[in-house]
Each structure stands twice: as structure tokens, then as C-alpha cells.
Motif scaffolding. Structure first.
Motif, PDB file in Angstrom:
ATOM      1  N   UNK A 347       0.966  -1.307  -0.139  1.00  0.00           N
ATOM      2  CA  UNK A 347       0.087   0.029   0.057  1.00  0.00           C
ATOM      3  C   UNK A 347       0.962   1.124   0.136  1.00  0.00           C
ATOM      4  N   UNK A 348       1.880   1.484   0.949  1.00  0.00           N
ATOM      5  CA  UNK A 348       2.526   2.476   1.020  1.00  0.00           C
ATOM      6  C   UNK A 348       3.529   2.753  -0.261  1.00  0.00           C
ATOM      7  N   UNK A 349       3.902   1.370  -0.774  1.00  0.00           N
ATOM      8  CA  UNK A 349       4.780   1.720  -1.911  1.00  0.00           C
ATOM      9  C   UNK A 349       4.053   2.246  -3.123  1.00  0.00           C
ATOM     10  N   UNK A 350       2.653   1.859  -3.343  1.00  0.00           N
ATOM     11  CA  UNK A 350       1.962   2.447  -4.433  1.00  0.00           C
ATOM     12  C   UNK A 350       1.429   3.783  -4.171  1.00  0.00           C
ATOM     13  N   UNK A 351       1.266   4.272  -2.872  1.00  0.00           N
ATOM     14  CA  UNK A 351       0.876   5.547  -2.676  1.00  0.00           C
ATOM     15  C   UNK A 351       2.143   6.327  -2.756  1.00  0.00           C
ATOM     16  N   UNK A 352       3.419   5.864  -2.548  1.00  0.00           N
ATOM     17  CA  UNK A 352       4.634   6.721  -2.561  1.00  0.00           C
ATOM     18  C   UNK A 352       4.960   6.852  -4.137  1.00  0.00           C
ATOM     19  N   UNK A 353       4.640   5.797  -4.963  1.00  0.00           N
ATOM     20  CA  UNK A 353       4.811   5.975  -6.279  1.00  0.00           C
ATOM     21  C   UNK A 353       3.902   6.998  -7.088  1.00  0.00           C
ATOM     22  N   UNK A 354       2.548   7.033  -6.565  1.00  0.00           N
ATOM     23  CA  UNK A 354       1.608   8.024  -7.229  1.00  0.00           C
ATOM     24  C   UNK A 354       1.980   9.295  -6.796  1.00  0.00           C
ATOM     25  N   UNK A 355       2.797   9.452  -5.332  1.00  0.00           N
ATOM     26  CA  UNK A 355       2.757  10.849  -4.737  1.00  0.00           C
ATOM     27  C   UNK A 355       4.324  11.544  -5.438  1.00  0.00           C
ATOM     28  N   UNK A 356       5.171  10.344  -5.607  1.00  0.00           N
ATOM     29  CA  UNK A 356       6.558  11.126  -6.265  1.00  0.00           C
ATOM     30  C   UNK A 356       5.979  11.532  -7.663  1.00  0.00           C
ATOM     31  N   UNK A 357       5.515  10.575  -8.514  1.00  0.00           N
ATOM     32  CA  UNK A 357       5.151  11.227  -9.887  1.00  0.00           C
ATOM     33  C   UNK A 357       4.349  12.277  -9.904  1.00  0.00           C
ATOM     34  N   UNK A 358       3.409  12.780  -8.830  1.00  0.00           N
ATOM     35  CA  UNK A 358       2.577  13.821  -9.184  1.00  0.00           C
ATOM     36  C   UNK A 358       3.230  14.926  -8.199  1.00  0.00           C
ATOM     37  N   UNK A 359       4.221  14.907  -7.580  1.00  0.00           N
ATOM     38  CA  UNK A 359       4.629  16.036  -6.739  1.00  0.00           C
ATOM     39  C   UNK A 359       5.669  16.810  -7.743  1.00  0.00           C
ATOM     40  N   UNK A 360       5.752  18.079  -7.584  1.00  0.00           N
ATOM     41  CA  UNK A 360       6.664  18.921  -8.359  1.00  0.00           C
ATOM     42  C   UNK A 360       8.162  18.919  -7.705  1.00  0.00           C
ATOM     43  N   UNK A 361       9.159  19.135  -8.301  1.00  0.00           N
ATOM     44  CA  UNK A 361      10.256  19.030  -7.666  1.00  0.00           C
ATOM     45  C   UNK A 361      10.430  20.039  -6.325  1.00  0.00           C
ATOM     46  N   UNK A 362      11.286  19.850  -5.522  1.00  0.00           N
ATOM     47  CA  UNK A 362      11.746  20.745  -4.474  1.00  0.00           C
ATOM     48  C   UNK A 362      10.387  20.907  -3.288  1.00  0.00           C
ATOM     49  N   UNK A 363       9.637  19.848  -3.537  1.00  0.00           N
ATOM     50  CA  UNK A 363       8.407  19.686  -2.578  1.00  0.00           C
ATOM     51  C   UNK A 363       8.801  18.560  -1.516  1.00  0.00           C
ATOM     52  N   UNK A 364       7.781  18.203  -0.569  1.00  0.00           N
ATOM     53  CA  UNK A 364       8.012  17.405   0.493  1.00  0.00           C
ATOM     54  C   UNK A 364       6.908  16.514   0.709  1.00  0.00           C
ATOM     55  N   UNK A 365       7.151  15.164   0.899  1.00  0.00           N
ATOM     56  CA  UNK A 365       6.086  14.232   0.918  1.00  0.00           C
ATOM     57  C   UNK A 365       6.096  13.831   2.334  1.00  0.00           C
ATOM     58  N   UNK A 366       4.957  13.752   3.038  1.00  0.00           N
ATOM     59  CA  UNK A 366       4.943  13.409   4.377  1.00  0.00           C
ATOM     60  C   UNK A 366       4.302  11.987   4.713  1.00  0.00           C
ATOM     61  N   UNK A 367       4.889  11.212   5.529  1.00  0.00           N
ATOM     62  CA  UNK A 367       4.069   9.881   5.889  1.00  0.00           C
ATOM     63  C   UNK A 367       3.788   9.861   7.363  1.00  0.00           C
ATOM     64  N   UNK A 368       2.994   9.110   7.794  1.00  0.00           N
ATOM     65  CA  UNK A 368       2.433   8.658   9.123  1.00  0.00           C
ATOM     66  C   UNK A 368       1.340   9.427   9.506  1.00  0.00           C
ATOM     67  N   UNK A 369       1.223   9.913  10.608  1.00  0.00           N
ATOM     68  CA  UNK A 369       0.103  10.472  11.429  1.00  0.00           C
ATOM     69  C   UNK A 369       0.452  11.622  12.346  1.00  0.00           C
ATOM     70  N   UNK A 370      -0.471  12.568  12.639  1.00  0.00           N
ATOM     71  CA  UNK A 370      -0.081  13.537  13.503  1.00  0.00           C
ATOM     72  C   UNK A 370      -0.294  12.851  15.153  1.00  0.00           C
TER      73      UNK A 370
END
Length: 457
Positions: A347-370
């Protein structure tokens, strides 16, 4: 359903008992009162005839003895008077010397009825004349408390209540047996619906109403046809996907072997063909994964989400850095949750793959929960990017098979989020998408905490 049928039987029986019992009890009570009054009136006439000679002679002692004897034998209150209204005998009467009932008796008439007693409550009174021929020598008044009058009626009401309770008990036992007999095919059908599509062997109903038994037979036949269709569909998806892998691999090798012989101007077409073969291969692998999920049953196990998220960040950090993207861990402690083995990693691999492909350069992808999202019986694992995001309508369709967003790269298969939701659901949870604050997508899965309940298969 058994409860509703039983309640309907009991309600109908109770209404019938009330409709019959209340009028019967009321009629019986009136009959007992009238009969008792007639008996007392007869006793009063007999007592008046016995006391008439002494009343005419004005002898009070014999009259008093006769009144006391009658009161002791019957429990009545006795009052005897002469023709002038003088009291000759009074046994527990506690009544005035003159009242309307006595005046009526002294006029050679009988007075019978119910009235309020001076001591409280109600009483039956009977006043008759003591006479010789047509000459009235005096009057006899007998009174009884209502509780003595209504004793027989009360016993009858109690007998009615006991018979009604016994009837309700018999109806309850018989109704429960009948309801169980009627609803047995329904319970069998309910159990059968749980395995429709998973098994062709359904329980059959051999008892119960004929209509429900025929319905069970029809449902069994429908289940057999449905099971064959579902099995054929799953087998086709699995076999077709598996058989496509080998020719796709061979096709890619042949295309790569053509590379030295392809003119420079056609090199871009060759690269595009190889990319399409790669995308088709990933699609076949995705279909194989979905077919595998739909055809296998695995026990859920506790998964350490904190360790797993840390490992996925370490594994994806280099790939994300190649795209100038940073991976960050949210501070909340996730704990453990129930999931099938390997599901959360995929699940996390699929979500990270989508997020990396959608996110523009010089941005941050966060994982986990508050921290405030990590309490309760469920736990959520979030993957949030800072990309362009999706509209509400697109987020609703994002989990459909082969659906791709309007701005998705050409190498996508449209199966990643479908696999994510399928893995989350077989793990006892769910997956959702929502708009992230400041733009982008907040993709998260919700799982049951390992301490919340026993895992299900």
C-alpha cells in the motif's frame, strides 16, 4: 424474524383474551352481585317472618337473639325495627334508626341496592317489611360490605387471569416452535447468502413451509450458476494475465534487439513502443495481484506500523531525491494494527509511487500521522504530497480500475489505487483520498488497532 412472528402470535392471543375475558368477567361480576343480592333478600324475608311475632309483641330480647344468631351465621349487619321505627335489635349495624331503605320497607315494599357505607367503602343493603298479612309490624335491614359481596367475583377474575397466563404460556411455546419451523428455511438462506460466490455447496432446507423450501432450491440453483460465472471470471483474469507475461517479456527483448538496426529518426518510436510494453507488463502484474487478492484468504497479523513506515522512507528516499523530492516522517506514533502480511508495504509503495510522480520538484512528501490522529480503536497512515491535487469528482473515481487522472503520466496503469483499496479492505480497513491543506492529495488507509479486537480471516 422469529421474534416478530412470536410477538404477532402473542399480541393476537392477548387481544383475543382481553376481548373475551373482560366482558366475561364483567358479566360474571354483575351476575354474582345480582345473585348475592337475591340470596340476601330471601334471607331477609325469612328473618322477618321469624321475627314478626316478637316484633308485633314488642319483645326485644328474642328479636335481639334472633338477629345475633343470623349475623353470626352469615356475617351480615342486622337492624330490626317495629312499625313506629323503634329499634328492637341492632347487631354491628352502626346505622341510624331511620333511613330511606327502612322507610321503604315500612311502606310494605322491598329496598335492595348498593350505597356508600358510613364506615367507608360501599355496601349491599336489603330492607324488607315484617308483616302479618297486609299489616306491617316492622322492618328488617341487612347490610354486607362490598368485599364480601365481590369475593366470588374476585376469585373469578383471578381464575381468568391464571387461565389467560396459562394460555399465553402455551401459545408462546407453540408459537416459538411454529416460528422456528417457518423461519428455518430463512435462516438457512441467510447462511447461504454469506457463501454465495465463494462456494457452490449451499445448505438446503428440508423442513419449513413449502414456499420457503422452493425458494431455497431456487437460490441454490442461482448460487451454482453465479459461482460458476465468478469462478470462470477469476480463472480467466488469472490465467490470461499469467499467460501474457511470457509473450510481453519476449516482445520487449525483440524490441531491444531491434535497437541497433533502427534508424536514428525512428529511435523515438522504438523507445515509445518499449515504454508501452513496460506499461502493459505492469498492468498485467497489477491484474495478477488483484486476481490473487480475490482468490486467496489470509489470516491478519499485527503489523508494527512505525517500523514499517521508517523502512519505506529509507527505501524510497534515494528514488525521491532523484526527483528533487524530500520524504518526511510525521511525529505521531502509529503503533500496531491488523493487516495481512505484506499488505501495508504494498500500500505504502503504491501511494509513494503515485505521490512522487505527481509532486513537483523541491517539495516534500510526508508519511505517518499526527499525534491527535493516532488515538482510538483505529489508526490511519497518511501519505501527503504537494502536487496539483484532484477534484472531488476525480477523488471519488480514483479507486476505479484503469481510471487515470487527467494529468497522469502516460506510463500509469490505473490499477495502483485499486490495489491499495483492495489490500486495505482485506486487512479489515479502508482507503480514502482527500484534499491536503495547501494543495495536493492526502491519501491514507484506516486499519484496526491490534488491541481493538481479534483479527478476522
Amino acid at each position: 424474524m422469529t421474534r416478530r412472528i412470536l410477538l404477532s402470535y402473542l399480541s393476537l392471543t392477548a387481544l383475543v383474551l382481553l376481548a373475551l375475558g373482560i366482558p366475561l368477567g364483567t358479566i360474571y361480576a354483575h351476575h354474582e352481585r345480582d345473585g348475592f343480592a337475591a340470596d340476601v333478600e330471601r334471607d331477609a324475608v325469612v328473618l322477618a317472618e321469624q321475627a314478626e311475632p316478637d316484633i308485633a309483641a314488642g319483645r326485644s330480647e328474642p328479636v335481639t337473639a334472633l338477629a345475633a344468631e343470623h349475623s353470626s351465621a352469615t356475617g351480615a349487619r342486622v337492624l330490626i325495627l317495629d312499625a313506629d321505627g323503634h329499634v328492637l335489635a341492632s347487631v354491628d349495624a352502626g346505622l341510624p334508626a331511620r333511613d330511606p331503605a327502612i322507610d321503604t320497607a315500612l311502606t310494605n315494599r322491598h329496598a335492595v341496592g348498593y350505597r356508600e357505607a358510613q364506615r367507608g367503602g360501599t355496601e349491599l343493603y336489603v330492607a324488607v317489611p315484617a308483616r302479618t298479612g297486609a299489616d306491617v309490624r316492622g322492618a328488617v335491614l341487612l347490610t354486607y360490605p362490598t368485599d364480601l359481596v365481590d369475593a366470588s367475583a374476585t376469585r373469578f377474575w383471578l381464575a381468568l387471569a391464571a387461565s389467560g397466563a396459562l394460555t399465553l404460556t402455551v401459545v408462546t411455546v407453540a408459537g416459538f416452535a411454529l416460528a422456528r419451523w417457518i423461519t428455518r428455511p430463512v435462516r438457512i438462506l441467510e447462511d447461504a447468502t454469506a457463501v454465495i460466490g465463494h462456494s457452490a455447496d449451499l445448505p438446503t432446507a428440508e423442513i419449513g413451509p413449502p414456499e420457503l423450501r422452493r425458494l431455497a432450491v431456487r437460490l441454490t440453483e442461482t448460487s451454482h450458476r453465479l459461482h460458476r460465472l465468478i469462478t470462470a471470471q477469476r480463472t480467466f483474469a488469472a490465467v490470461a494475465s499469467h499467460q501474457l507475461r511470457s509473450p510481453l517479456t519476449a516482445l520487449r527483448l525483440r524490441l531491444e534487439n531491434l535497437e541497433p538496426n533502427v534508424p536514428q529518426g525512428a529511435r523515438s518510436d522504438l523507445d515509445a513502443a518499449i515504454a508501452e510494453v513496460d506499461r502493459l507488463t505492469r498492468m498485467v502484474l497489477g491484474l495478477l495481484a488483484l486476481a490473487h487478492l480475490e482468490n486467496t484468504t489470509t489470516d491478519r497479523q499485527p503489523v508494527d506500523l512505525d517500523t514499517l513506515v521508517t523502512e519505506r522512507i529509507d527505501n524510497w528516499s534515494s528514488y525521491a531525491a532523484e526527483h528533487d523530492i524530500t520524504l518526511a516522517r510525521l511525529p505521531g506514533r502509529l503503533g500496531t494494527a491488523w493487516a495481512i502480511p505484506g499488505a501495508v508495504e504494498q500500500i505504502i509503495d503504491n501511494l509513494l509511487s503515485n505521490a512522487v510522480r505527481a509532486a513537483p520538484p523541491h517539495t516534500t512528501i510526508t508519511l505517518g500521522a499526527t499525534p491527535e490522529e493516532t488515538s482510538g480503536s483505529t489508526v490511519e497512515v497518511h501519505v501527503t504530497d504537494q502536487g496539483p491535487g484532484l477534484s472531488e469528482a476525480d477523488r471519488a473515481r480514483a479507486f476505479d480500475r484503469f481510471w487515470r487522472g487527467p494529468a497522469s503520466p502516460d506510463d500509469g496503469t490505473g490499477l495502483g489505487l485499486t490495489i491499495v483499496r483492495q489490500l486495505a479492505q482485506v486487512s479489515g480497513g479502508d482507503a480514502e483520498l482527500r484534499a491536503a491543506p495547501g494543495g495536493g492529495i492526502d491519501a491514507f488507509i484506516r486499519l484496526r488497532r491490534a488491541s481493538a479486537r481479534v483479527p478476522l480471516r
